[in-house]
Design an enzyme around this catalytic site. Structure first.
Site, PDB file in Angstrom:
ATOM      1  N   TYR A 135      56.993   6.794 -40.556  1.00  0.00           N
ATOM      2  CA  TYR A 135      57.012   6.101 -39.241  1.00  0.00           C
ATOM      3  C   TYR A 135      58.512   5.636 -38.794  1.00  0.00           C
ATOM      4  O   TYR A 135      58.712   5.790 -37.753  1.00  0.00           O
ATOM      5  CB  TYR A 135      56.531   4.513 -39.824  1.00  0.00           C
ATOM      6  CG  TYR A 135      56.187   3.721 -38.578  1.00  0.00           C
ATOM      7  CD1 TYR A 135      54.920   4.115 -37.440  1.00  0.00           C
ATOM      8  CD2 TYR A 135      56.801   2.992 -37.907  1.00  0.00           C
ATOM      9  CE1 TYR A 135      54.721   3.397 -36.442  1.00  0.00           C
ATOM     10  CE2 TYR A 135      56.785   2.286 -36.712  1.00  0.00           C
ATOM     11  CZ  TYR A 135      55.499   2.476 -35.969  1.00  0.00           C
ATOM     12  OH  TYR A 135      55.296   1.937 -34.528  1.00  0.00           O
ATOM     13  N   PHE A 195      60.510  14.287  -7.278  1.00  0.00           N
ATOM     14  CA  PHE A 195      59.486  14.704  -8.075  1.00  0.00           C
ATOM     15  C   PHE A 195      58.432  13.866  -8.167  1.00  0.00           C
ATOM     16  O   PHE A 195      58.579  12.751  -8.253  1.00  0.00           O
ATOM     17  CB  PHE A 195      60.188  15.249  -9.389  1.00  0.00           C
ATOM     18  CG  PHE A 195      59.251  15.917 -10.417  1.00  0.00           C
ATOM     19  CD1 PHE A 195      58.943  17.136 -10.017  1.00  0.00           C
ATOM     20  CD2 PHE A 195      58.356  15.154 -11.483  1.00  0.00           C
ATOM     21  CE1 PHE A 195      57.921  17.729 -10.812  1.00  0.00           C
ATOM     22  CE2 PHE A 195      57.383  15.930 -12.128  1.00  0.00           C
ATOM     23  CZ  PHE A 195      56.943  17.125 -11.726  1.00  0.00           C
ATOM     24  N   THR A 196      57.457  14.282  -8.340  1.00  0.00           N
ATOM     25  CA  THR A 196      56.019  13.688  -8.267  1.00  0.00           C
ATOM     26  C   THR A 196      56.281  12.270  -9.051  1.00  0.00           C
ATOM     27  O   THR A 196      56.134  11.188  -8.720  1.00  0.00           O
ATOM     28  CB  THR A 196      54.667  14.172  -8.731  1.00  0.00           C
ATOM     29  OG1 THR A 196      55.108  14.990  -9.896  1.00  0.00           O
ATOM     30  CG2 THR A 196      54.388  15.345  -7.663  1.00  0.00           C
ATOM     31  N   ASP A 206      68.136  14.234 -14.244  1.00  0.00           N
ATOM     32  CA  ASP A 206      66.749  14.911 -14.568  1.00  0.00           C
ATOM     33  C   ASP A 206      66.753  16.293 -14.984  1.00  0.00           C
ATOM     34  O   ASP A 206      67.072  17.180 -14.053  1.00  0.00           O
ATOM     35  CB  ASP A 206      65.684  14.978 -13.265  1.00  0.00           C
ATOM     36  CG  ASP A 206      64.184  15.328 -13.710  1.00  0.00           C
ATOM     37  OD1 ASP A 206      64.161  16.114 -14.817  1.00  0.00           O
ATOM     38  OD2 ASP A 206      63.317  15.325 -12.917  1.00  0.00           O
ATOM     39  N   LYS A 221      59.508  21.947 -20.752  1.00  0.00           N
ATOM     40  CA  LYS A 221      59.800  22.991 -19.925  1.00  0.00           C
ATOM     41  C   LYS A 221      60.902  23.634 -20.865  1.00  0.00           C
ATOM     42  O   LYS A 221      60.539  24.578 -21.689  1.00  0.00           O
ATOM     43  CB  LYS A 221      60.298  22.314 -18.645  1.00  0.00           C
ATOM     44  CG  LYS A 221      59.847  21.087 -18.091  1.00  0.00           C
ATOM     45  CD  LYS A 221      58.158  21.288 -17.768  1.00  0.00           C
ATOM     46  CE  LYS A 221      57.477  20.258 -16.914  1.00  0.00           C
ATOM     47  NZ  LYS A 221      58.193  19.076 -16.198  1.00  0.00           N
ATOM     48  N   ARG A 266      51.959  22.871  -4.247  1.00  0.00           N
ATOM     49  CA  ARG A 266      53.185  22.157  -4.003  1.00  0.00           C
ATOM     50  C   ARG A 266      53.276  21.934  -2.465  1.00  0.00           C
ATOM     51  O   ARG A 266      54.235  22.569  -1.920  1.00  0.00           O
ATOM     52  CB  ARG A 266      54.356  22.900  -4.873  1.00  0.00           C
ATOM     53  CG  ARG A 266      54.460  22.443  -6.148  1.00  0.00           C
ATOM     54  CD  ARG A 266      54.388  20.886  -6.469  1.00  0.00           C
ATOM     55  NE  ARG A 266      54.524  20.636  -7.650  1.00  0.00           N
ATOM     56  CZ  ARG A 266      53.853  19.522  -8.345  1.00  0.00           C
ATOM     57  NH1 ARG A 266      53.084  19.017  -7.709  1.00  0.00           N
ATOM     58  NH2 ARG A 266      54.187  19.298  -9.706  1.00  0.00           N
ATOM     59  N   PHE A 317      47.203  14.943  -6.591  1.00  0.00           N
ATOM     60  CA  PHE A 317      47.082  16.239  -6.752  1.00  0.00           C
ATOM     61  C   PHE A 317      46.303  16.786  -8.269  1.00  0.00           C
ATOM     62  O   PHE A 317      45.880  17.706  -8.390  1.00  0.00           O
ATOM     63  CB  PHE A 317      48.245  17.068  -6.690  1.00  0.00           C
ATOM     64  CG  PHE A 317      49.269  16.537  -7.712  1.00  0.00           C
ATOM     65  CD1 PHE A 317      50.165  15.427  -7.383  1.00  0.00           C
ATOM     66  CD2 PHE A 317      49.585  17.174  -9.028  1.00  0.00           C
ATOM     67  CE1 PHE A 317      51.145  15.140  -8.091  1.00  0.00           C
ATOM     68  CE2 PHE A 317      50.475  16.786  -9.897  1.00  0.00           C
ATOM     69  CZ  PHE A 317      51.306  15.858  -9.507  1.00  0.00           C
TER      70      PHE A 317
HETATM   71  C1  LIG Z   1      57.639  17.901 -15.667  1.00  0.00           C
HETATM   72  C2  LIG Z   1      58.624  17.155 -14.882  1.00  0.00           C
HETATM   73  C3  LIG Z   1      58.858  15.870 -15.055  1.00  0.00           C
HETATM   74  C4  LIG Z   1      57.860  14.974 -15.768  1.00  0.00           C
HETATM   75  O1  LIG Z   1      57.747  15.361 -17.039  1.00  0.00           O
HETATM   76  P1  LIG Z   1      56.392  15.400 -17.997  1.00  0.00           P
HETATM   77  O2  LIG Z   1      56.795  15.862 -19.278  1.00  0.00           O
HETATM   78  O3  LIG Z   1      55.456  16.273 -17.272  1.00  0.00           O
HETATM   79  O4  LIG Z   1      55.970  13.808 -17.977  1.00  0.00           O
HETATM   80  C5  LIG Z   1      60.033  15.127 -14.449  1.00  0.00           C
HETATM   81  N1  LIG Z   1      60.989  15.628 -13.674  1.00  0.00           N
HETATM   82  C6  LIG Z   1      60.666  17.043 -13.445  1.00  0.00           C
HETATM   83  C7  LIG Z   1      61.793  17.912 -12.545  1.00  0.00           C
HETATM   84  C8  LIG Z   1      59.594  17.820 -14.050  1.00  0.00           C
HETATM   85  O5  LIG Z   1      59.575  18.972 -13.790  1.00  0.00           O
END
Ligand SMILES: *Cc1c(COP(=O)(O)O)cnc(C)c1O
Length: 462
Positions: free
Chosen positions: A77, A129-130, A220, A263, A387, A454
């Site tokens: 933990y 970004f969303t 980011d 990613k 998008r 979306f």
């Molecule tokens: C995917 C993404 C996020 C959010 O990350 P999650 O792991 O999906 O929560 C933030 N910024 C960018 C540019 C992304 O592509």
């Protein structure tokens, strides 16, 4: 493998050890499936998909070393050995001093926004970004787009469409004052702009600008290695630098970072918030225990932290990145050669189709990119995502649709998953759909969720 930066041919720097069989469906199956999914590719079942280009998030193929790392999970933990390995790897490769793991990128965005954004603040960024913008808004902030105008023009050949426009930043300072700007949010390889990079020169200039105004830079860094690849290929003075060196330099210019490790770092889940500032770290540790988990696991399993540490080291290898972006360029170049309108230059993680150009008969109020994505699935079982206006959502105050200039369909390539032959199948299907574009109808919402519509919105044909 020895790949020189100038080589035009590339090959995957790995061979395949295990395969996952694909299911082939009929046209009738797919028509039924898309209707059942309300014309939203997020609502399709994965088993009904042939080639899945929905996203590059959490869908990469892990290496044998990463899988071996999974077996070394220390699921204690508190104080897992894997956390310390991950922490050291992030410090070594990304420069940040303090690391707070989170379940994925948006977990980090939540903590960051709660700490830094106050009611009435403005957060400038190189395109929204969303999830990032939503967390800024939930914390009482307003996002302000300060990316260069070229980023909104799918035909512009600008090599660094992720760059920041300093006139826009200066204007924001003049309009609201520095006290209302907690940080500048800078994305590397801007997802919503089509996977477009920011140049090192632009980021250096931002560092100077932010120092002058005493404003933080939050990075980011979801696709930082892809951005580094483009700097190596396009920016003067970097062709003899390794991607690892450029990645480190990019991170070093910023104060804090949010990461979705699903990613670049090629794991199925995970993320982190990183920073250099001690008191910011202390606040983040206080919040992570509320929303994610203890500060040494933050919603991740030990095994996933181990796979992430190994994935980071693999993601910055030159040969890996050459093959990664090389495959995206292969797909994009083939589509362009066949006369399909795509966003230029071809981005790092995806090829973006220009739905406005392909479906001129569908007004933006009828969600052309959403309709195009659905049509692509029906043709050959290839899953892609919208998008455009659906992703852009509504203005939280007026309730009006945000009407983005870019109305795109994203064909996103998972890392190390599909072959060149799969790309050829995709090209054939896209060309068929584009030829029959006049028969594609616009869509209306039948169900519109309040947040991030979306993902779960449903539609019917007009
Ligand atoms: C995917 C993404 C996020 C959010 O990350 P999650 O792991 O999906 O929560 C933030 N910024 C960018 C540019 C992304 O592509």
């Amino acid at each position: 493998m020895n790949t020189r930066k100038t080589d035009t041919v590339w090959a995957e720097p790995y061979k395949i050890k295990m395969v996952e069989l694909l299911k082939v469906t009929t046209l009738e199956d797919r028509k039924r499936a898309i209707k059942g999914a309300g014309y939203n590719t997020f609502l399709l079942k994965s088993e009904d998909v042939y080639i899945d280009l929905l996203t590059d998030s959490g869908v990469g193929a892990m290496s044998d070393r990463q899988w071996a790392g999974m077996m070394m999970g220390d699921e204690a933990y508190a104080g897992s050995a894997n956390f310390y390995h991950m922490e050291k790897t992030i410090q070594d490769y990304y420069s940040y001093k303090h690391i707070v793991p989170t379940h994925q990128g948006r977990g980090a965005e939540n903590i960051l926004s709660q700490i830094l954004v106050k009611d009435g603040d403005y957060v400038p960024g190189n395109m929204y970004f969303t999830t990032t913008r939503l967390h800024q808004e939930l914390a009482g902030g307003t996002f302000i787009d300060v990316i260069i105008d070229e980023a909104h023009d799918p035909a512009s050949q600008h090599p660094f469409k992720g760059n920041i426009d300093f006139a826009k930043l200066d204007k924001l300072v003049a309009d609201v004052g520095v006290e209302k700007i907690p940080y500048v949010c800078v994305a590397t390889c801007v997802n919503m702009a089509g996977g477009q990079p920011i140049s090192m020169a632009n980021l250096k200039e931002l560092r100077v600008w932010c120092d002058k105004h005493k404003i933080r830079i939050v990075h980011d860094m979801t696709r930082v290695a892809e951005n580094a690849y483009f700097i190596q290929q396009r920016e003067e003075g970097y062709s003899d630098k390794s991607i690892a060196e450029i990645v480190y330099q990019l991170c070093e210019l910023t104060d804090a970072a949010t990461m979705s490790s699903k990613k670049d770092a090629m794991v199925n889940t995970g993320g982190f918030l990183a920073m250099n500032d001690e008191s910011f770290y202390e606040k983040a540790c206080n919040l992570v225990v509320v929303y994610e988990g203890l500060h040494t696991y933050g919603g991740m399993a030990g095994r996933d932290m181990e796979a992430l540490a190994i994935g980071i080291t693999e993601s910055v290898q030159d040969a890996h990145m050459h093959a990664r972006v090389g495959q995206v360029e292969y797909l994009g170049n083939k589509l362009r050669a066949r006369g399909v309108t795509i966003v230029e230059p071809i981005g790092g993680h995806a090829v973006f189709l220009d739905a406005r150009a392909i479906l001129p008969h569908i007004p933006q109020e009828q969600y052309p990119a959403q309709a195009l994505a659905a049509a692509l699935y029906v043709d050959a079982g290839i899953r892609v995502m919208e998008r455009g206006v659906v992703s852009a959502g509504r203005n939280s105050e007026t309730g009006e649709n945000h009407m983005p200039k870019l109305e795109l369909v994203r064909l996103t390539l998972p890392r190390r998953v599909y072959t060149q032959a799969h790309m050829d199948v995709v090209v054939e299907s896209v060309c068929r759909v584009v030829e029959q574009a006049a028969s594609i109808k616009g869509l209306n919402f039948t169900y519109e969720p309040e947040y991030l519509r979306f993902f779960r919105g449903r539609f019917e044909e007009v």
